[in-house]
Scaffold this active site. Sequence first.
Site, mmCIF file in Angstrom:
data_model
loop_
_atom_site.group_PDB
_atom_site.id
_atom_site.type_symbol
_atom_site.label_atom_id
_atom_site.label_comp_id
_atom_site.label_asym_id
_atom_site.label_seq_id
_atom_site.Cartn_x
_atom_site.Cartn_y
_atom_site.Cartn_z
ATOM 1 N N TYR A 1 -14.292 -4.101 3.931
ATOM 2 C CA TYR A 1 -12.981 -4.569 3.464
ATOM 3 C C TYR A 1 -12.842 -6.042 3.826
ATOM 4 C CZ TYR A 1 -8.042 -5.537 3.140
ATOM 5 O OH TYR A 1 -6.841 -6.123 2.815
ATOM 6 N N ASP B 1 -17.204 -12.102 8.455
ATOM 7 C CA ASP B 1 -15.752 -11.962 8.367
ATOM 8 C C ASP B 1 -15.265 -11.400 9.702
ATOM 9 O OD1 ASP B 1 -13.145 -11.247 7.992
ATOM 10 O OD2 ASP B 1 -13.455 -10.186 6.096
ATOM 11 N N TYR C 1 0.823 -1.217 0.000
ATOM 12 C CA TYR C 1 0.000 0.000 0.000
ATOM 13 C C TYR C 1 0.848 1.252 0.000
ATOM 14 C CZ TYR C 1 -3.650 -3.187 1.524
ATOM 15 O OH TYR C 1 -4.533 -4.226 1.605
ATOM 16 N N LYS D 1 -5.788 -13.051 11.305
ATOM 17 C CA LYS D 1 -5.126 -12.066 12.169
ATOM 18 C C LYS D 1 -4.738 -12.606 13.560
ATOM 19 C CE LYS D 1 -5.917 -7.832 9.793
ATOM 20 N NZ LYS D 1 -6.947 -7.664 8.784
HETATM 21 C C1 PLP Z 1 -7.069 -8.057 7.336
HETATM 22 C C2 PLP Z 1 -8.407 -8.486 6.913
HETATM 23 C C3 PLP Z 1 -8.574 -9.425 5.881
HETATM 24 C C4 PLP Z 1 -7.414 -9.977 5.086
HETATM 25 O O1 PLP Z 1 -6.545 -10.747 5.853
HETATM 26 P P1 PLP Z 1 -5.063 -10.995 5.300
HETATM 27 O O2 PLP Z 1 -4.466 -11.956 6.290
HETATM 28 O O3 PLP Z 1 -4.398 -9.657 5.304
HETATM 29 O O4 PLP Z 1 -5.164 -11.569 3.946
HETATM 30 C C5 PLP Z 1 -9.856 -9.814 5.552
HETATM 31 N N1 PLP Z 1 -10.920 -9.316 6.202
HETATM 32 C C6 PLP Z 1 -10.799 -8.419 7.211
HETATM 33 C C7 PLP Z 1 -12.015 -7.923 7.915
HETATM 34 C C8 PLP Z 1 -9.541 -7.955 7.579
HETATM 35 O O5 PLP Z 1 -9.428 -7.030 8.533
#
Ligand code: PLP
Length: 423
Positions: free
Chosen positions: A145, A239, A17, A268
């Site tokens: 996102y 998510d 980024y 994460k």
């Molecule tokens: C960070 C994130 C992702 C992507 O995860 P990566 O391990 O960076 O590929 C997907 N969804 C949400 C809500 C996120 O915060």
Amino acid sequence: MTPYWFTNGLPHIWRPYCQMKTETPPLPVVATQGCRIRLADGRELIDGIASWWSVCHGYNHPHIVQALEEQLRVMPHVMFGGLVHEPALKLAKRLTEITPAGLSRVFFADSGSVAVEVALKLALQYWRNKGKPKKDRFLCFKDGYHGDTLGAMSVSDPEKSLHKAFRNSVIKQYVVDIPADEYSFAEFDALLAGVHGNIAGLIIEPLVQGAGGMRFHSADILAEIHRIAKKHNILFIADEIATGFYRTGNLFACNEAGIAPDIMCLGKALTGGTITLGATLAQEEIFEAFLDDDPDKAFMHGPTFMANPLACAAANASLDIFEKEPRLKQVEAIEAQLARELEPCRDLPGVVDVRVKGAIGVVQMEASVDVRALRPKFIEHGVWVRPFKDIVYLMPPLVIAPEELAVLTGSIFSVIASEAKQS
Ligand SMILES: *Cc1c(COP(=O)(O)O)cnc(C)c1O
């Protein structure tokens, strides 16, 4: 002294980024400990964003380090096709026990974005297997996102997200505002009544939209979105890659709304922020739609490093820590302190909102901040804070000490105040 590897390697690195022509150079880091990042020149920064929201137990937690060391000697990796191992099976069982009701099957992936890709593919093939191949689009939300891969990009905010450049190269999905009142819920309901025949599922970051702008919605709103999705036969994909593991206050954000998603993505903080791992959990009913004598009905996905034993060992160790250490109490204390100490920012020029949810504190500015001017000021304060767009925020490790958190909140006040004075 600048390390040799920095000078030699920097011209060959493509950073994330980042407009490489104008961006200031990155900082060389040599070590981490607790909530601190140590730079090559000896300075230490308090980490206000937990390495992209992942390092929930602080850096180098001895229990995870030990688990990784032990696993490393026995079996750092083995393929998951035709083979299974204790760390993955243990983790799968434990995840199904702590996640919302009915999520009984776990597909391991190697990152959050891939966990989202898996969720989308599961939803698409679920409907295909059930004889409804026309349900091949997704509904998603403005400011959302879900990752950087093509499928994940297609369900992220197409205008505001980090993915503008690819807007025309991804599949068009239904993108709507998160409904907020009776009127917009009626509209949402009517929209789904009209298009549900084309929609496999909706995907949402429950309670907090992260990278798209740190926006919050209430548990009631989340529950209502879930209810309407179910009413129209649309799979509900949560998510929880950013919100999971107490970040918003509950172990999972869905718990606060009392809902059980059809599919849930984790990443994460899943490994305590030590090593990459993603997981996609599905309800048994979804799994069963793939059971058939027809081999084409099987789920066709399998990353090389799927269920990597090191990563699964780290995740198991992280779950041990959640069982033993008082993270819930800590998040409550962080929430109270963030609310108290960020509140004064509300009176600063250029600030339009201050909001706190769990271990997330956001100062919303009127307009995009001058990120290049602000970031070095935080370094001068001895903190690692990365504003983006019109957002200055904190998502610290959940183990952060009150004194360290006070330095973080104080730095935000000072930096925004000094910016205001200059302009
Ligand atoms: C960070 C994130 C992702 C992507 O995860 P990566 O391990 O960076 O590929 C997907 N969804 C949400 C809500 C996120 O915060």
